[in-house]
Design an enzyme around this catalytic site. Structure first.
Site, PDB file in Angstrom:
ATOM      1  CG  HIS A  15      -1.978  -1.159   1.021  1.00 25.85           C
ATOM      2  ND1 HIS A  15      -3.048  -1.076   0.156  1.00 25.85           N
ATOM      3  CD2 HIS A  15      -2.045  -2.389   1.568  1.00 25.85           C
ATOM      4  CE1 HIS A  15      -3.730  -2.192   0.189  1.00 25.85           C
ATOM      5  NE2 HIS A  15      -3.147  -3.017   1.048  1.00 25.85           N
ATOM      6  CB  ALA A  16       0.152   4.766   0.849  1.00 23.34           C
TER       7      ALA A  16
END
Length: 88
Positions: A15-16
């Protein structure tokens, strides 16, 4: 072209934060970098592309590199992806 399997180590998957770390490291190489997850392929130098993979912790991905520094790129990026944890 060189290709190696890696297991996503980050608790929340790719993810980010881990995607940004991966992208930043991938951009240091001249080789073209891609990440394959199931039937999807992402540009390893694009955070948006990496996020769209949706790879979760423990999932198998393939790191691919094609270019002058492909061996080092695959080694460094595979190691990075597998050692990412909550402290990153």
């Amino acid at each position: 072209m060189l290709k190696q399997e890696a297991i996503v180590g980050y608790r929340t998957g790719l993810h980010a934060r881990p995607a940004k770390l991966f992208m930043t490291e991938a951009q240091k190489f001249v080789s073209n970098i891609s990440v394959q997850y199931k039937d999807r392929i992402a540009d390893g130098k694009s955070i948006i592309s990496l996020l769209q993979l949706g790879a979760s912790q423990g999932e198998e991905v393939w790191i691919c590199a094609d270019g002058a520094d492909e061996e080092m790129a695959v080694k460094v990026l595979t190691d990075l992806l597998q050692r990412l944890d909550e402290s990153n």
